[in-house]
Design a protein around this motif. Structure first.
Motif, PDB file in Angstrom:
ATOM      1  N   ARG A 164    -120.040 -46.339 -68.040  1.00  0.00           N
ATOM      2  CA  ARG A 164    -121.131 -46.813 -66.965  1.00  0.00           C
ATOM      3  C   ARG A 164    -120.644 -47.432 -65.952  1.00  0.00           C
ATOM      4  N   ASP A 165    -119.929 -48.577 -65.982  1.00  0.00           N
ATOM      5  CA  ASP A 165    -119.484 -49.397 -64.897  1.00  0.00           C
ATOM      6  C   ASP A 165    -118.796 -48.517 -63.852  1.00  0.00           C
ATOM      7  N   PHE A 166    -117.686 -47.776 -64.417  1.00  0.00           N
ATOM      8  CA  PHE A 166    -116.754 -46.986 -63.762  1.00  0.00           C
ATOM      9  C   PHE A 166    -117.578 -45.962 -62.948  1.00  0.00           C
ATOM     10  N   ARG A 167    -118.571 -45.310 -63.626  1.00  0.00           N
ATOM     11  CA  ARG A 167    -119.325 -44.152 -63.002  1.00  0.00           C
ATOM     12  C   ARG A 167    -120.352 -44.768 -62.067  1.00  0.00           C
ATOM     13  N   ASN A 168    -120.463 -45.928 -62.098  1.00  0.00           N
ATOM     14  CA  ASN A 168    -121.302 -46.707 -61.334  1.00  0.00           C
ATOM     15  C   ASN A 168    -120.431 -46.893 -59.872  1.00  0.00           C
ATOM     16  N   ARG A 169    -119.351 -47.392 -60.055  1.00  0.00           N
ATOM     17  CA  ARG A 169    -118.650 -47.562 -58.947  1.00  0.00           C
ATOM     18  C   ARG A 169    -118.220 -46.391 -58.101  1.00  0.00           C
ATOM     19  N   VAL A 170    -117.825 -45.222 -59.006  1.00  0.00           N
ATOM     20  CA  VAL A 170    -117.786 -43.831 -58.413  1.00  0.00           C
ATOM     21  C   VAL A 170    -118.959 -43.421 -57.567  1.00  0.00           C
ATOM     22  N   TYR A 171    -120.021 -43.336 -58.111  1.00  0.00           N
ATOM     23  CA  TYR A 171    -121.210 -42.959 -57.707  1.00  0.00           C
ATOM     24  C   TYR A 171    -121.854 -43.687 -56.454  1.00  0.00           C
ATOM     25  N   HIS A 172    -121.493 -44.941 -56.531  1.00  0.00           N
ATOM     26  CA  HIS A 172    -122.138 -45.874 -55.389  1.00  0.00           C
ATOM     27  C   HIS A 172    -120.811 -46.445 -54.317  1.00  0.00           C
ATOM     28  N   ASN A 173    -119.953 -45.392 -54.592  1.00  0.00           N
ATOM     29  CA  ASN A 173    -118.923 -45.600 -53.122  1.00  0.00           C
ATOM     30  C   ASN A 173    -118.178 -46.919 -53.117  1.00  0.00           C
ATOM     31  N   GLU A 174    -117.973 -47.604 -54.577  1.00  0.00           N
ATOM     32  CA  GLU A 174    -117.072 -48.588 -54.475  1.00  0.00           C
ATOM     33  C   GLU A 174    -115.581 -48.265 -54.867  1.00  0.00           C
ATOM     34  N   PRO A 175    -114.915 -49.059 -54.468  1.00  0.00           N
ATOM     35  CA  PRO A 175    -113.485 -48.688 -54.629  1.00  0.00           C
ATOM     36  C   PRO A 175    -113.056 -48.648 -56.192  1.00  0.00           C
ATOM     37  N   ILE A 176    -112.219 -47.493 -56.639  1.00  0.00           N
ATOM     38  CA  ILE A 176    -111.735 -47.631 -57.866  1.00  0.00           C
ATOM     39  C   ILE A 176    -110.161 -47.968 -57.874  1.00  0.00           C
ATOM     40  N   CYS A 177    -109.645 -48.192 -56.672  1.00  0.00           N
ATOM     41  CA  CYS A 177    -108.173 -48.548 -56.610  1.00  0.00           C
ATOM     42  C   CYS A 177    -107.702 -49.969 -56.608  1.00  0.00           C
ATOM     43  N   PHE A 178    -108.556 -50.801 -57.193  1.00  0.00           N
ATOM     44  CA  PHE A 178    -108.288 -52.140 -57.274  1.00  0.00           C
ATOM     45  C   PHE A 178    -108.336 -52.831 -58.553  1.00  0.00           C
ATOM     46  N   LYS A 179    -107.319 -53.609 -58.742  1.00  0.00           N
ATOM     47  CA  LYS A 179    -107.451 -54.473 -59.874  1.00  0.00           C
ATOM     48  C   LYS A 179    -107.496 -55.997 -59.269  1.00  0.00           C
ATOM     49  N   GLY A 180    -108.833 -56.564 -59.029  1.00  0.00           N
ATOM     50  CA  GLY A 180    -108.750 -58.034 -58.244  1.00  0.00           C
ATOM     51  C   GLY A 180    -108.268 -57.353 -56.819  1.00  0.00           C
ATOM     52  N   ALA A 181    -107.375 -58.270 -56.245  1.00  0.00           N
ATOM     53  CA  ALA A 181    -106.862 -57.766 -54.777  1.00  0.00           C
ATOM     54  C   ALA A 181    -105.716 -56.768 -54.750  1.00  0.00           C
ATOM     55  N   ILE A 182    -105.152 -56.448 -56.042  1.00  0.00           N
ATOM     56  CA  ILE A 182    -104.147 -55.655 -56.057  1.00  0.00           C
ATOM     57  C   ILE A 182    -104.704 -54.264 -56.059  1.00  0.00           C
ATOM     58  N   VAL A 183    -103.769 -53.355 -55.464  1.00  0.00           N
ATOM     59  CA  VAL A 183    -103.827 -51.825 -55.575  1.00  0.00           C
ATOM     60  C   VAL A 183    -103.336 -51.598 -56.825  1.00  0.00           C
ATOM     61  N   ASP A 184    -104.321 -50.698 -57.890  1.00  0.00           N
ATOM     62  CA  ASP A 184    -103.942 -50.528 -59.293  1.00  0.00           C
ATOM     63  C   ASP A 184    -105.118 -49.327 -59.738  1.00  0.00           C
ATOM     64  N   TYR A 185    -104.661 -48.237 -60.154  1.00  0.00           N
ATOM     65  CA  TYR A 185    -105.505 -47.407 -60.414  1.00  0.00           C
ATOM     66  C   TYR A 185    -105.618 -47.296 -61.944  1.00  0.00           C
ATOM     67  N   THR A 186    -105.310 -48.123 -62.717  1.00  0.00           N
ATOM     68  CA  THR A 186    -105.280 -48.381 -64.205  1.00  0.00           C
ATOM     69  C   THR A 186    -106.537 -48.119 -64.754  1.00  0.00           C
ATOM     70  N   GLU A 187    -107.561 -48.684 -64.012  1.00  0.00           N
ATOM     71  CA  GLU A 187    -108.999 -48.598 -64.677  1.00  0.00           C
ATOM     72  C   GLU A 187    -109.442 -47.113 -64.642  1.00  0.00           C
ATOM     73  N   ALA A 188    -109.264 -46.625 -63.403  1.00  0.00           N
ATOM     74  CA  ALA A 188    -109.455 -45.094 -63.585  1.00  0.00           C
ATOM     75  C   ALA A 188    -108.739 -44.303 -64.652  1.00  0.00           C
ATOM     76  N   GLU A 189    -107.317 -44.675 -64.907  1.00  0.00           N
ATOM     77  CA  GLU A 189    -106.708 -43.812 -65.941  1.00  0.00           C
ATOM     78  C   GLU A 189    -107.253 -44.225 -67.390  1.00  0.00           C
ATOM     79  N   THR A 190    -107.912 -45.254 -67.569  1.00  0.00           N
ATOM     80  CA  THR A 190    -108.349 -45.221 -69.183  1.00  0.00           C
ATOM     81  C   THR A 190    -109.572 -44.732 -69.439  1.00  0.00           C
TER      82      THR A 190
END
Length: 190
Positions: A164-190
């Motif tokens: 749900r949190d990931f969906r909300n980030r995608v649907y509300h145009n929030e970045p999914i390419c960060f883990k903190g301040a680091i560029v990291d797509y692991t959250e999108a992968e899991t």
């Protein structure tokens, strides 16, 4: 597109995270921003289907559990009204009432199907929270008939909240390419 011009439309605060993640390289920040949009967009069909499938499966399970195709309306005064839900301010019941008010104002005939389709993903995932789950005698766990025996309500709830949190980030145009301040797509992968 020129970075400063793009910043005027998107906002400095939104772009700063991308700029920092790219070592203050404006060109790379724009490319990362575009890549984030493209990757987010690719999740829309999957997230859409997940939400519809989950909602419809829960509805089917609860129709059977209550023996009532109109459970979403009749249970406003049933389990959704249980005193144990007072700390949550009767979230489910209030969501149903708000939906009925909204539909009435729009002149739309109020049916269980309409109410069900108007509920947020948060409504459906909350049914796996312990207080709702207990009131439903655990029936919603049957939405996952092929789950391994080691998977319980708690682990499903945690996964649903992450989804749900990931969906909300995608649907509300929030970045999914960060883990903190680091560029990291692991959250999108899991």
């Amino acid at each position: 597109m020129d970075y400063l011009k793009f910043e005027q439309f998107v906002s400095k605060s939104r772009l700063d995270r991308f700029l920092i993640g790219c070592g203050n390289n404006q060109g790379k920040a724009l490319e990362l921003y575009k890549a984030n949009i493209i990757i987010s967009k690719s999740f829309y069909p999957l997230l859409h289907l997940f939400e519809v499938f989950l909602r419809n499966r829960i509805n089917t399970i609860l129709i059977s559990h209550f023996g009532d195709a109109d459970w979403i309306r009749t249970q406003k005064m049933g389990f959704m009204n249980d005193l144990s839900l007072k700390p949550s301010d009767y979230y489910l019941k209030n969501q149903i009432s708000s939906t009925e008010t909204y539909l009435a104002k729009k002149g739309i005939t109020i049916t269980s199907g309409k109410i069900i389709s108007e509920q947020s993903l948060g409504f459906w995932t909350s049914l796996f929270e312990n207080h709702h789950y207990k009131l439903l005698s655990g029936s919603v766990i049957h939405c996952f008939p092929l789950k391994p025996s080691t998977i319980n309500r708690s682990s499903i709830s945690i996964r649903l909240i992450r989804m749900r949190d990931f969906r909300n980030r995608v649907y509300h145009n929030e970045p999914i390419c960060f883990k903190g301040a680091i560029v990291d797509y692991t959250e999108a992968e899991t």
